[in-house]
Design a protein around this motif. Sequence first.
Motif, short mmCIF file in Angstrom:
data_model
loop_
_atom_site.label_atom_id
_atom_site.label_comp_id
_atom_site.label_asym_id
_atom_site.label_seq_id
_atom_site.Cartn_x
_atom_site.Cartn_y
_atom_site.Cartn_z
N GLY A 1 0.78 -1.23 0.00
CA GLY A 1 0.00 0.00 0.00
C GLY A 1 0.81 1.28 0.00
N ALA A 2 2.13 1.17 -0.21
CA ALA A 2 2.91 2.40 -0.38
C ALA A 2 2.47 3.09 -1.68
N ASP A 3 2.57 4.41 -1.72
CA ASP A 3 2.13 5.16 -2.89
C ASP A 3 3.26 5.44 -3.87
N ASP A 4 4.46 5.53 -3.35
CA ASP A 4 5.58 5.86 -4.23
C ASP A 4 6.86 5.34 -3.59
N TYR A 5 7.92 5.33 -4.40
CA TYR A 5 9.17 4.71 -3.95
C TYR A 5 10.32 5.46 -4.58
N LEU A 6 11.18 6.01 -3.78
CA LEU A 6 12.37 6.70 -4.28
C LEU A 6 13.60 5.97 -3.77
N THR A 7 14.49 5.62 -4.70
CA THR A 7 15.71 4.93 -4.31
C THR A 7 16.81 5.95 -4.02
N GLU B 1 13.28 15.94 -7.10
CA GLU B 1 12.46 14.77 -7.40
C GLU B 1 11.55 14.45 -6.22
N LEU B 2 12.12 14.49 -5.03
CA LEU B 2 11.31 14.21 -3.84
C LEU B 2 10.17 15.21 -3.71
N LEU B 3 10.47 16.49 -3.89
CA LEU B 3 9.43 17.52 -3.74
C LEU B 3 8.33 17.33 -4.78
#
Length: 231
Positions: A98-104, A111-113
């Motif tokens: 159920g996570a909405d997004d994923y940043l490595t 990008e995060l903002l």
Amino acid sequence: MATPAPVVLVIEDDPQMRRVLVAALHNHGYHVVESGTAREGLAQATGRNPDVILLDLGLPDGDGLDLTRKLRPKTRVPIIVISARGQERDKLAAFDLGADDYLTKPFSLNELLARIRVALRHAMAPLGAEDAVFTVGDVRVDLGLRRVFRGTEEVHLTPTEYKLLATLVRQAGRVFTHRQLLETVWGAGQIEQTHYLRVYMAQLRHKLEPDPARPRLLVTEPGVGYRLRDE
Ligand code: CA
């Protein structure tokens, strides 16, 4: 300034990383709540009513995936995973929980903002927004009328094609796993039938993409699923 600043909960045990995130978020007008442990993060996630959660996976007293599993029955708050683990199976597990997004990690703050803005937009336009008209590039999807246009031309979709597209549109920008799409569009008994998805995604790309072999709208997340790009 009528609306209060959105609250971002940062759950990250690396003090330096947390300091950078907190400073950047402050600078961009967010109110920040921070935590270095899974236990405290869980308490803040339910007690402080954040608008978005940034969640590290490797925490000293637990795993961010377990935290996601515990949070999901309690709240729909967007969860953006920030992790050094870049493997497909870690992403898949996070999205399936159920996570909405994923940043490595490492990722850029810009990008995060951008991902936070997308997450907040979703949170403000809840799932049942059936009167919404969604536009990206020259594609327009009218969820109220159940009609799809490319430029001024109407695009004729089969009911299944429409259902698949509408599912992606309602949470544009978000990654859906194969399982989530199969369950939503075809039903819980069909979650192994990933070839359905491949076939229908190819049909949708053929009807909506200028170059179906290089999709810009209906994007593949390798080993994980698909997302509808929304910028
Ligand atoms: Ca960590």
